[in-house]
Enzyme design. Structure first.
Site, PDB file in Angstrom:
ATOM      1  N   GLY A 273      38.985  21.014  39.387  1.00  0.00           N
ATOM      2  CA  GLY A 273      39.584  22.000  38.495  1.00  0.00           C
ATOM      3  C   GLY A 273      39.898  21.505  37.108  1.00  0.00           C
ATOM      4  O   GLY A 273      40.662  22.139  36.373  1.00  0.00           O
ATOM      5  N   GLU A 315      37.135  16.162  43.369  1.00  0.00           N
ATOM      6  CA  GLU A 315      35.984  17.062  43.426  1.00  0.00           C
ATOM      7  C   GLU A 315      35.700  17.719  42.066  1.00  0.00           C
ATOM      8  O   GLU A 315      35.782  18.944  41.930  1.00  0.00           O
ATOM      9  CB  GLU A 315      36.225  18.146  44.480  1.00  0.00           C
ATOM     10  CG  GLU A 315      36.395  17.598  45.885  1.00  0.00           C
ATOM     11  CD  GLU A 315      36.841  18.654  46.878  1.00  0.00           C
ATOM     12  OE1 GLU A 315      36.699  18.416  48.084  1.00  0.00           O
ATOM     13  OE2 GLU A 315      37.344  19.715  46.442  1.00  0.00           O
ATOM     14  N   PRO A 316      35.361  16.955  41.042  1.00  0.00           N
ATOM     15  CA  PRO A 316      35.024  17.588  39.759  1.00  0.00           C
ATOM     16  C   PRO A 316      33.680  18.298  39.832  1.00  0.00           C
ATOM     17  O   PRO A 316      32.726  17.794  40.436  1.00  0.00           O
ATOM     18  CB  PRO A 316      34.969  16.402  38.799  1.00  0.00           C
ATOM     19  CG  PRO A 316      34.568  15.245  39.663  1.00  0.00           C
ATOM     20  CD  PRO A 316      35.221  15.492  40.998  1.00  0.00           C
ATOM     21  N   GLY A 317      33.597  19.454  39.239  1.00  0.00           N
ATOM     22  CA  GLY A 317      32.333  20.190  39.158  1.00  0.00           C
ATOM     23  C   GLY A 317      32.053  20.600  37.731  1.00  0.00           C
ATOM     24  O   GLY A 317      31.174  20.064  37.060  1.00  0.00           O
ATOM     25  N   ARG A 318      32.859  21.545  37.236  1.00  0.00           N
ATOM     26  CA  ARG A 318      32.725  22.022  35.866  1.00  0.00           C
ATOM     27  C   ARG A 318      32.784  20.867  34.859  1.00  0.00           C
ATOM     28  O   ARG A 318      32.022  20.833  33.886  1.00  0.00           O
ATOM     29  CB  ARG A 318      33.865  23.004  35.581  1.00  0.00           C
ATOM     30  CG  ARG A 318      33.860  23.615  34.195  1.00  0.00           C
ATOM     31  CD  ARG A 318      35.231  24.213  33.840  1.00  0.00           C
ATOM     32  NE  ARG A 318      35.866  24.880  34.955  1.00  0.00           N
ATOM     33  CZ  ARG A 318      35.821  26.192  35.158  1.00  0.00           C
ATOM     34  NH1 ARG A 318      35.184  26.963  34.311  1.00  0.00           N
ATOM     35  NH2 ARG A 318      36.444  26.728  36.196  1.00  0.00           N
ATOM     36  N   ARG A 354      31.057  35.109  33.730  1.00  0.00           N
ATOM     37  CA  ARG A 354      32.399  34.594  33.520  1.00  0.00           C
ATOM     38  C   ARG A 354      33.222  35.422  32.517  1.00  0.00           C
ATOM     39  O   ARG A 354      34.412  35.676  32.761  1.00  0.00           O
ATOM     40  CB  ARG A 354      32.357  33.134  33.078  1.00  0.00           C
ATOM     41  CG  ARG A 354      31.776  32.201  34.141  1.00  0.00           C
ATOM     42  CD  ARG A 354      31.871  30.748  33.721  1.00  0.00           C
ATOM     43  NE  ARG A 354      33.246  30.298  33.686  1.00  0.00           N
ATOM     44  CZ  ARG A 354      33.921  30.051  32.573  1.00  0.00           C
ATOM     45  NH1 ARG A 354      33.334  30.213  31.389  1.00  0.00           N
ATOM     46  NH2 ARG A 354      35.173  29.643  32.614  1.00  0.00           N
ATOM     47  N   TYR A 358      36.708  36.777  33.887  1.00  0.00           N
ATOM     48  CA  TYR A 358      37.929  36.102  33.457  1.00  0.00           C
ATOM     49  C   TYR A 358      38.267  36.303  31.987  1.00  0.00           C
ATOM     50  O   TYR A 358      39.249  35.734  31.507  1.00  0.00           O
ATOM     51  CB  TYR A 358      37.821  34.584  33.683  1.00  0.00           C
ATOM     52  CG  TYR A 358      37.287  34.160  35.014  1.00  0.00           C
ATOM     53  CD1 TYR A 358      37.822  34.654  36.197  1.00  0.00           C
ATOM     54  CD2 TYR A 358      36.240  33.251  35.110  1.00  0.00           C
ATOM     55  CE1 TYR A 358      37.333  34.261  37.422  1.00  0.00           C
ATOM     56  CE2 TYR A 358      35.741  32.842  36.330  1.00  0.00           C
ATOM     57  CZ  TYR A 358      36.300  33.356  37.494  1.00  0.00           C
ATOM     58  OH  TYR A 358      35.801  32.961  38.706  1.00  0.00           O
ATOM     59  N   CYS A 385      24.162  47.346  31.494  1.00  0.00           N
ATOM     60  CA  CYS A 385      24.778  48.667  31.385  1.00  0.00           C
ATOM     61  C   CYS A 385      26.236  48.636  31.815  1.00  0.00           C
ATOM     62  O   CYS A 385      26.662  49.337  32.748  1.00  0.00           O
ATOM     63  CB  CYS A 385      23.988  49.673  32.222  1.00  0.00           C
ATOM     64  SG  CYS A 385      22.298  49.911  31.637  1.00  0.00           S
ATOM     65  N   GLU A 386      27.008  47.798  31.151  1.00  0.00           N
ATOM     66  CA  GLU A 386      28.442  47.687  31.381  1.00  0.00           C
ATOM     67  C   GLU A 386      29.126  47.447  30.047  1.00  0.00           C
ATOM     68  O   GLU A 386      28.712  46.579  29.278  1.00  0.00           O
ATOM     69  CB  GLU A 386      28.767  46.507  32.311  1.00  0.00           C
ATOM     70  CG  GLU A 386      28.190  46.600  33.700  1.00  0.00           C
ATOM     71  CD  GLU A 386      28.879  47.641  34.557  1.00  0.00           C
ATOM     72  OE1 GLU A 386      30.045  47.977  34.247  1.00  0.00           O
ATOM     73  OE2 GLU A 386      28.259  48.115  35.530  1.00  0.00           O
TER      74      GLU A 386
END
Length: 458
Positions: A273, A315-318, A354, A358, A385-386
């Site tokens: 995180g 557990e790094p990902g980003r 994203r 968010y 189409c949003e």
């Protein structure tokens, strides 16, 4: 075609330097880009020796350019800061065969959340004993695959998983498991990515005793081996203090487990995180500082509790893959509606959901040509189409931005393609790796034929 352009930037720009740098992100150099990035005199930008304009010409757009060197260097940053710990890359951020190979070569393990991620990793040659399986609702197939392939650790997230695991684990083996604990800590960049508090779907609470109850149940299963505790408190966390508090509370629980059951758990996983910057001026996690503070809390807390220091897992990902990629789009349209100017690109929420999920914003940059026209505030939108298909709101781009231009979006490596969809049947973009001036395809563009092959109902 005549394009209506807005007036130059208003005089009422914010006086705070950090806020100003966010609005003028595309003029603030390349601070949130891969470290190998170089601006060119003709307005182009290169990453690891590869021209982004030439990459767009060769591979088409939308396109994701992933810097192999950046990924590897970020893996080494964690290995250097935490030499005594297990670093496992969080595959949910983005996974492909090449990336799994890179992190394995750099000495990292892998954190997966499904049989699909697990199968891809193992068939690539990733050692299953170095893989951790997560998930708040693992399917029977997920668990069977994990047992069959010999995954190193399974993180138990609910009481029902204990019975399922005990039933499918072969009689002559013991599966190593951890308990995901909710430590009661609110941290994270958005309410939807805060996972350390009660009343959300992840983990087992310390407060109501469900974590302790799960420990007791696991210890009663002869084919399950409880090796430690796990917590993940949220995402996009830029400060060290929440992790220090989490470590303190987890040590407290480990001490209570020793008192109640007479066992000392040898492992502690504090998740990931860690924040990255999507726009200049945003805060990031200081990994060396995190290592020092966490290590000190572990040693001091265990000394107070009379426990040996457990082996740490992160557990790094980003933080590993996010800053390593750049997304490239063509501008399809520029139009003014009321007092706003919209710059529409040939991608959007199908390759990057994203912002819609968010409200995250980016710092897009014009590439491929120079411009001396003063910047104007625009809203960069996708083609879907949003109304919520917005990539960046109120960002400064050259006042002569026009259809056919290229926009590059940095910090695009995490939670873009891993959460991509088939909305409007646009097709997911390709991923190319760049290294030492060469580019190669890692994931090809999804074609209409690919999508049609799944439609077999007629």
């Amino acid at each position: 075609m005549t394009v209506s352009l807005p007036s130059p930037l208003p005089d009422s720009l914010p006086s705070d330097p950090r806020a100003l740098s966010r609005i003028l992100g595309n003029t603030d150099g390349l601070s949130v880009w891969p470290r190998s990035t170089r601006p060119e005199a003709d307005g182009d930008v290169s990453v690891n020796g590869v021209s982004l304009t030439e990459a767009a010409d060769r591979f088409g757009t939308p396109l994701y350019v992933l810097d192999e060197q950046e990924v590897r260097e970020r893996c080494r940053t964690y290995r250097t800061a935490f030499p005594e710990a297990d670093i496992v890359y969080a595959a949910k951020a983005f996974l492909c065969r090449a990336l799994a190979h890179w992190v394995q070569e750099e000495g990292l393990g892998l954190d997966v959340c499904s049989a699909g991620e697990l199968e891809l990793a193992v068939t690539t040659g990733f050692p299953p004993e170095n893989i951790v399986m997560h998930g708040n609702a693992k399917s029977p197939e997920d668990l069977r695959t994990a047992i069959r392939l010999g995954v190193g650790r399974i993180v138990v997230d609910s009481p029902s998983e204990i019975a399922r695991l005990a039933a499918i684990t072969p009689a002559d083996t013991r599966q190593k498991v951890m308990v995901r604990v909710v430590p009661g800590i609110a941290a994270g960049g958005h309410t939807k990515i805060r996972t350390g508090t009660d009343n959300q779907k992840f983990g087992l609470s310390i407060t109501d005793g469900s974590a302790q109850h799960a420990v007791t149940r696991i210890l009663d299963q002869p084919h399950l081996e409880l090796v430690g505790l796990h917590c993940h408190i949220g995402s996009q966390i830029a400060t060290v203090k929440p992790y220090v508090v989490a470590v303190r509370r987890m040590i407290g629980l480990m001490a209570r487990i020793k008192d109640q059951h007479g066992i000392t758990l040898p492992q502690l996983n504090i998740g990931g995180g860690h924040a990255i910057a999507y726009r200049p001026g945003e805060e990031t996690m200081n990994v060396p500082e995190l290592a020092g503070r966490v290590r000190a809390e572990l040693e001091e807390g265990c000394a107070r509790a009379g426990l040996p220091v457990p082996r740490l897992t992160l557990e790094p990902g980003r933080a590993i893959v996010g800053p390593a990629a750049v997304a490239i789009y063509h501008v399809l349209a520029v139009k003014r509606t009321g007092d706003r100017t919209f710059v529409a690109i040939d991608g959007g929420m199908s390759d990057n959901p994203r912002p819609a999920l968010y409200g995250v914003q980016y710092a897009p940059r014009l590439i491929g040509r120079p411009s001396s026209v003063p910047p104007r505030l625009v809203t960069v939108v996708g083609r879907h189409c949003e109304a919520g298909d917005i990539l960046a709101d109120d960002v400064a781009l050259p006042g002569d931005i026009r259809p056919g231009d290229l926009l590059a979006v940095p910090a695009a490596g995490a939670y873009h393609l891993s959460m991509a969809s088939g909305y409007n049947m646009i097709g997911r973009p390709p991923v190319i790796a760049v290294s030492d001036g060469t580019a190669r395809t890692l994931i090809r563009r999804e074609s209409l034929d690919d999508m049609n092959r799944r439609d077999i109902g007629l």
